[in-house]
Design an enzyme around this catalytic site. Structure first.
Site, short mmCIF file in Angstrom:
data_model
loop_
_atom_site.label_atom_id
_atom_site.label_comp_id
_atom_site.label_asym_id
_atom_site.label_seq_id
_atom_site.Cartn_x
_atom_site.Cartn_y
_atom_site.Cartn_z
N GLY A 77 0.09 5.42 -4.30
CA GLY A 77 -0.51 6.70 -4.68
C GLY A 77 0.08 7.84 -3.87
O GLY A 77 0.43 8.89 -4.40
N ARG A 78 0.20 7.63 -2.54
CA ARG A 78 0.75 8.68 -1.68
C ARG A 78 2.22 8.94 -1.98
O ARG A 78 2.68 10.08 -1.96
CB ARG A 78 0.55 8.31 -0.20
N HIS A 103 2.76 3.26 -8.85
CA HIS A 103 2.64 1.82 -9.15
C HIS A 103 3.88 1.33 -9.90
O HIS A 103 4.40 0.25 -9.64
CB HIS A 103 1.38 1.54 -9.99
N ASP A 149 0.84 -1.20 0.00
CA ASP A 149 0.00 0.00 0.00
C ASP A 149 0.88 1.25 0.00
O ASP A 149 2.02 1.22 0.47
CB ASP A 149 -0.91 -0.04 1.24
N LEU A 201 11.04 -20.72 -4.04
CA LEU A 201 9.97 -19.85 -3.52
C LEU A 201 8.68 -20.00 -4.33
O LEU A 201 8.71 -20.01 -5.56
CB LEU A 201 10.44 -18.39 -3.58
C1 FPP Z 1 -1.72 0.21 -3.31
O1 FPP Z 1 -1.34 1.54 -3.39
C2 FPP Z 1 -1.20 -0.60 -4.41
C3 FPP Z 1 -1.95 -1.22 -5.36
C4 FPP Z 1 -3.41 -1.17 -5.40
C5 FPP Z 1 -1.35 -1.98 -6.44
C6 FPP Z 1 -0.07 -2.72 -6.15
C7 FPP Z 1 0.49 -3.13 -7.42
C8 FPP Z 1 1.78 -3.07 -7.80
C9 FPP Z 1 2.90 -2.64 -6.94
C10 FPP Z 1 2.16 -3.43 -9.18
C11 FPP Z 1 1.91 -4.79 -9.67
C12 FPP Z 1 2.30 -5.92 -8.83
C13 FPP Z 1 3.03 -7.02 -9.21
C14 FPP Z 1 3.02 -8.22 -8.34
C15 FPP Z 1 3.84 -7.09 -10.43
P1 FPP Z 1 -2.48 2.65 -3.47
O2 FPP Z 1 -2.66 3.02 -4.89
O3 FPP Z 1 -3.70 2.16 -2.76
O4 FPP Z 1 -1.80 3.80 -2.68
P2 FPP Z 1 -2.51 4.92 -1.78
O5 FPP Z 1 -3.21 4.19 -0.67
O6 FPP Z 1 -1.35 5.73 -1.30
O7 FPP Z 1 -3.43 5.67 -2.69
#
Ligand code: FPP
Length: 253
Positions: free
Chosen positions: A37-38, A51, A34, A145
């Site tokens: 975005g921040r 991302h 998580d 793994l």
């Molecule tokens: C949360 O941050 C993150 C996600 C919803 C997506 C995570 C995905 C990746 C890192 C890329 C793909 C993964 C793999 C396994 C290749 P958020 O957008 O909710 O952040 P915020 O809470 O700060 O808005």
């Protein structure tokens, strides 16, 4: 090569690694990634830049987990609820996943890593579905793994799917088994995989967000303020060390 050969002598990582007891590693580490975005917002960048940066953390954490000797790593990449995000963000996330597989599959395979996608994969678009099935097929026989990527995943949806599969089997076999925890576990997406010992959530939120609801019953939860794109090997080692310092009681005394 083991992680020792990878960390710089005298570094903070080397010091952390020295303190980790290799005989008491968490077998299964699950991560709610998580804060992308921040992380981007703080840099006045679009969310998708977060991302993209998060992919670098995925690479490093997968490699470090494998070298450390963790048996299963489950990453929460896209939840059923994430479809509510703007279409362009959803599209970018799917593109990043495809790109990750395109660029990393060879290296995953060479490093003996078994790739698996868990979630309602059948609902994803054909190109990504094909790529996921292909990655699973190619790495199926690997014994290192196990990398589980939770995609179009929700813990409640998993339980619904589990009970429906159980019901289908009952109908087919014509006899009704008595329901036990062991039976339910056998029908989960994670059938045959030990439950997570350690659940890491980055970016400080105190929530489970519908992740592995059944499986985390006794997991140790580690929440760090670090945003996912900043979460690297050092942070993983810190989490494992803290896990080893806790006393797991499973409801006993
Ligand atoms: C949360 O941050 C993150 C996600 C919803 C997506 C995570 C995905 C990746 C890192 C890329 C793909 C993964 C793999 C396994 C290749 P958020 O957008 O909710 O952040 P915020 O809470 O700060 O808005």
């Amino acid at each position: 090569m083991e992680l020792e050969g990878f960390v710089e002598a005298g570094s903070q990582e080397a010091a952390l690694l020295k303190q980790i007891d290799k005989d008491r590693l968490p077998k299964h580490v699950a991560v709610i990634m998580d804060g992308n975005g921040r992380w981007a917002g703080m840099r006045r960048l679009p969310r998708v830049a977060g991302h993209r940066a998060g992919i670098e953390s995925v690479r490093e954490i997968v490699e470090s987990s494998a070298r450390l000797g963790v048996q299963v790593l489950t990453l929460y990449a896209f939840s059923v609820e994430n479809w509510k995000r703007p279409r362009s963000e959803v599209r970018t996330l799917m593109e990043l996943l495809k790109e990750y597989l395109r660029l990393e599959l060879d290296s995953l395979h060479k490093n003996n890593i078994r790739f698996r996608a868990i979630g309602r994969i059948q609902e994803l678009e054909e190109p990504i579905r094909k790529q996921l099935y292909e990655a699973m097929r190619i790495t199926e026989g690997n014994s290192g793994l196990l990398l589980n990527v939770a995609l179009n995943y929700s813990g409640r949806a998993e339980l619904v799917d589990t009970f429906n599969r159980l019901l289908a089997e009952v109908k087919q076999n014509g006899h009704t088994p008595s329901i036990s925890e062991e039976l339910i576990s056998r029908f989960l997406y994670t059938s045959g995989i030990p439950d997570p010992d350690l659940l890491i959530r980055t970016s400080g939120e105190m929530r489970i967000s519908n992740f592995l609801l059944w499986q985390i019953a006794y997991s140790e939860i580690y929440i760090t303020p670090t945003y996912w794109p900043d979460f690297r090997r050092k942070h993983l080692l810190e989490a494992v060390l803290e896990y080893q310092q806790r006393e797991r009681r499973y409801g006993g005394i």
